[in-house]
Design an enzyme around this catalytic site. Structure first.
Site, PDB file in Angstrom:
ATOM      1  N   HIS A 146      69.363  42.845  60.796  1.00  0.00           N
ATOM      2  CA  HIS A 146      69.114  44.101  61.363  1.00  0.00           C
ATOM      3  C   HIS A 146      68.153  43.935  62.573  1.00  0.00           C
ATOM      4  O   HIS A 146      68.297  44.234  63.576  1.00  0.00           O
ATOM      5  CB  HIS A 146      68.719  45.112  60.368  1.00  0.00           C
ATOM      6  CG  HIS A 146      68.277  46.623  61.128  1.00  0.00           C
ATOM      7  ND1 HIS A 146      67.218  46.929  61.300  1.00  0.00           N
ATOM      8  CD2 HIS A 146      69.152  47.584  61.251  1.00  0.00           C
ATOM      9  CE1 HIS A 146      67.220  48.254  61.651  1.00  0.00           C
ATOM     10  NE2 HIS A 146      68.482  48.563  61.638  1.00  0.00           N
ATOM     11  N   SER A 205      68.858  53.372  64.892  1.00  0.00           N
ATOM     12  CA  SER A 205      68.317  51.924  64.755  1.00  0.00           C
ATOM     13  C   SER A 205      68.568  51.282  66.077  1.00  0.00           C
ATOM     14  O   SER A 205      67.934  50.515  66.668  1.00  0.00           O
ATOM     15  CB  SER A 205      68.674  51.053  63.619  1.00  0.00           C
ATOM     16  OG  SER A 205      67.969  51.185  62.630  1.00  0.00           O
ATOM     17  N   ASP A 243      60.614  44.960  61.159  1.00  0.00           N
ATOM     18  CA  ASP A 243      62.004  45.013  60.840  1.00  0.00           C
ATOM     19  C   ASP A 243      62.275  44.049  59.811  1.00  0.00           C
ATOM     20  O   ASP A 243      61.368  43.650  58.947  1.00  0.00           O
ATOM     21  CB  ASP A 243      63.017  44.859  61.907  1.00  0.00           C
ATOM     22  CG  ASP A 243      64.252  45.512  61.949  1.00  0.00           C
ATOM     23  OD1 ASP A 243      65.010  45.298  61.203  1.00  0.00           O
ATOM     24  OD2 ASP A 243      64.415  46.713  62.507  1.00  0.00           O
TER      25      ASP A 243
END
Length: 613
Positions: free
Chosen positions: A242, A421, A180
């Protein structure tokens, strides 16, 4: 002072009390805005790289791939192919699969680069395959919201049915790779992070002053308008953080009295940084998949902690390319299950990679009502669904670790977001619980059990796989019944017998000097032992945890249930309590062992309790 009787609802209330404001969030690069049919709005439309695999290169393996030499004839073929579109290219690096990454002198549409790749393959018979090195993005629809509970773990309609699974497994001994944006060292997560790696090979994408290195820290991926191409993004965007949010869902610290809980809170996370400014290149992501699973990548130190679970909350439009598929095949062969987010475009996931790759577990998102979240992709490639949230109503998002910085890192915080996600790491965490329960499980069996133990959707979710992942059912499907210890001939050594959670069911200890071998079966477990203490005698109770991270408390009560003494030392420390019977008659004394934090189960939850008087 520690509280000795924490339960899950109490933890949720504590988490709500310490949540920090995250500030307004705006769309991350590559994600659709909050409108339907936004599938075309991905930054992956352009790239300035191409991946070429020459037949002379060996395949990927434990010893790494051998790169085919870039001969003058090959470079000549490449130059002539580029002339057709007025572009020049240079060989940049070799991937872990032995393919060559070419850098173009300008960004072009993926369609044009695909045409260039096809032309090169037609010209040069030594080319095994050639394809665009696409930019993929984090699969998240961010939001500026606040919540007070992690409904996604325990609610009947859209939750994971997680708390009962913790009675069986907490993920001890399992490593999960989060491929990520990297990580922030959030205090509610840092203890469960292992050394990772930054695979971003382009300095401008990396946004950390260089290319690949051993520092997977997330430095931010904020953008100014048009930074990734005209209209991409249309306006300035904040950093997403994220990877930190995804990692927190998987393995945030739990039972520590603050913040949020993780699905597999005793698992460890290896962060592999692949996404930066505008997203991340396919070639970098493929190398990260190979490395995370224990494969060799040239120029990168070996991963000391190969992951049994790999989470990919990223993607973009297009078919599954050979580069990514080869990396996934290698990861599976090394024993890693690959969990992939379906995408947030409210369309068929078959048009998005890596969701459409073979051999992955593709995850759709459900909302709090247990039906398909409005943004979630769907279709035949979906395997299962999991909570992804829906922040059109503020109380319905997914809460996890985050950072308050809008561009560069700021204060550690918590954030509520929605997207596939967010759904994928729920499944990655459950996979870690399953592996911890049965370490010998194969990838095929793991996938099969995940799919066969799902529960029916509480609301409409067409094209969402077999159902909503059920953590409790999935973990129980791993079996692994605890084998009781063999009987002992030592009269001063005995084994705790369940149930012994109340005074009426307490285990009786009749002989001074007895050592009880027990275990904390879950975070809600408590074990009680009854001693009939003669007059004038002092009962000495000594509790020794079975591991350095185990924190269990020791309390002693009188016959009427009144607390006579307690010891609440920290992880790994011995607790001791002594109480004297000043009465003229024998009196009942109840010795209680209470879980506070650390390991649970027959292995991770061991302790010994010595009782003397």
């Amino acid at each position: 002072m520690k509280q000795s009787q924490l339960n899950y609802p109490t933890l949720l209330k504590m988490a709500a009390a310490v949540m920090l404001a995250t500030g307004p969030m705006v769309a991350v690069a590559g994600m659709p805005d909050l409108q339907p049919n936004a599938a075309a709005r991905h930054y992956a439309a352009d790239t300035d790289r191409m991946i070429v695999k020459y037949r002379a290169a060996a395949t990927s393996g434990k010893q790494g791939a051998m790169a085919a030499p870039m001969s003058s004839s090959r470079m000549a073929f490449a130059a002539r192919a580029g002339q057709q579109l007025g572009v020049t290219m240079k060989a940049a690096r070799t991937t872990a699969t032995g393919a060559q990454v070419f850098e173009l002198d300008r960004k072009m549409s993926v369609k044009d680069v695909a045409a260039l790749a096809a032309d090169l393959k037609a010209r040069d018979p030594s080319v095994e395959y050639a394809e665009p090195d696409r930019m993929l993005q984090a699969l998240m629809t961010p939001t500026d919201s606040r919540y007070n509970e992690q409904w996604h773990y325990f609610e009947a309609a859209g939750g994971l049915r997680l708390p009962a699974a913790w009675d069986q497994s907490t993920g001890v001994g399992v490593t999960v790779a989060v491929i990520d944006t990297g990580f922030r060292p959030h205090p509610d997560l840092a203890a469960n992070l292992l050394p990772g790696y930054d695979f971003i090979s382009n300095a401008s994408v990396a946004n950390d002053g260089g290319g690949r290195d051993a520092d997977a820290t997330d430095t931010g991926d904020s953008l100014i308008a048009n930074q990734c191409g005209f209209g991409r993004p249309a306006q300035n965007t904040n950093s997403s953080w994220h990877g930190t949010h995804v990692a927190g869902t998987i393995a945030a610290r739990t039972n520590n009295g603050v913040g949020v809980a993780g699905v597999a809170f005793n698992a460890k996370v290896v962060p592999a940084r692949v996404l930066g400014k505008c997203g991340g290149y396919t070639s970098d992501i493929a190398d990260a998949i190979i490395w995370s699973s224990g494969g060799a990548v040239a120029g990168v130190p070996a991963n000391a902690n190969p992951a049994r679970v790999i989470n990919l909350s990223l993607g973009g439009p297009g078919t599954c390319d050979t580069t990514t598929q080869t990396a996934i095949n290698g990861a599976r062969a090394r024993g890693s299950i690959v969990i992939v987010a379906a995408g947030n475009d409210n369309t068929d996931a078959s048009g998005f990679t890596p969701a459409n790759c073979a051999g992955v577990t593709t995850v759709a998102a459900v909302n709090r009502s247990g039906g398909r979240a409005w943004y979630s992709n769907y279709g035949a490639v979906i395997d299962v669904a999991a909570p992804g949230g829906d922040t059109q109503v503020n109380a319905n998002g997914i809460l996890s670790t985050h950072n308050a910085g809008t561009t560069t890192p700021g204060a550690d915080s918590y954030s509520y977001q929605q997207g596939t996600s967010m759904a994928a790491p729920h499944v990655a965490g459950v996979a870690a619980l399953m592996i911890a329960k049965k370490p010998s499980v194969t990838v095929d069996e793991l996938e099969s059990r995940l799919k066969s133990t799902t529960r029916a959707f509480a609301a409409a979710c067409n094209g969402c796989g077999t159902g909503v992942v059920d953590a409790t059912a999935a973990v129980l499907a791993m079996g692994g019944t605890v084998t009781p210890p063999p009987p002992t001939t030592d009269p001063l050594l005995r084994t705790e017998v369940e149930p012994n959670n109340g005074m009426s069911s307490a285990n009786i200890v009749a002989t001074s000097g007895t050592t009880v071998q027990g275990s904390m079966g879950s975070w809600s477990d408590t074990d009680i032992f009854l001693v009939q203490l003669p007059p004038g005698k002092t009962l000495s109770s000594t509790l020794i945890p079975g591991s350095a991270n185990a924190d269990y408390d020791l309390l002693v009560y009188g016959a009427n249930g009144g607390l006579l003494g307690k010891s609440e030392n920290g992880p790994g420390a011995t607790d001791a309590v002594s109480v004297t019977n000043y009465n003229s008659t024998t009196m009942a004394r109840y010795v209680r062992v209470v879980y506070y934090s650390g390991g649970t189960g027959a292995v991770g939850g061991k302790y010994s309790l010595k009782l003397s008087w």
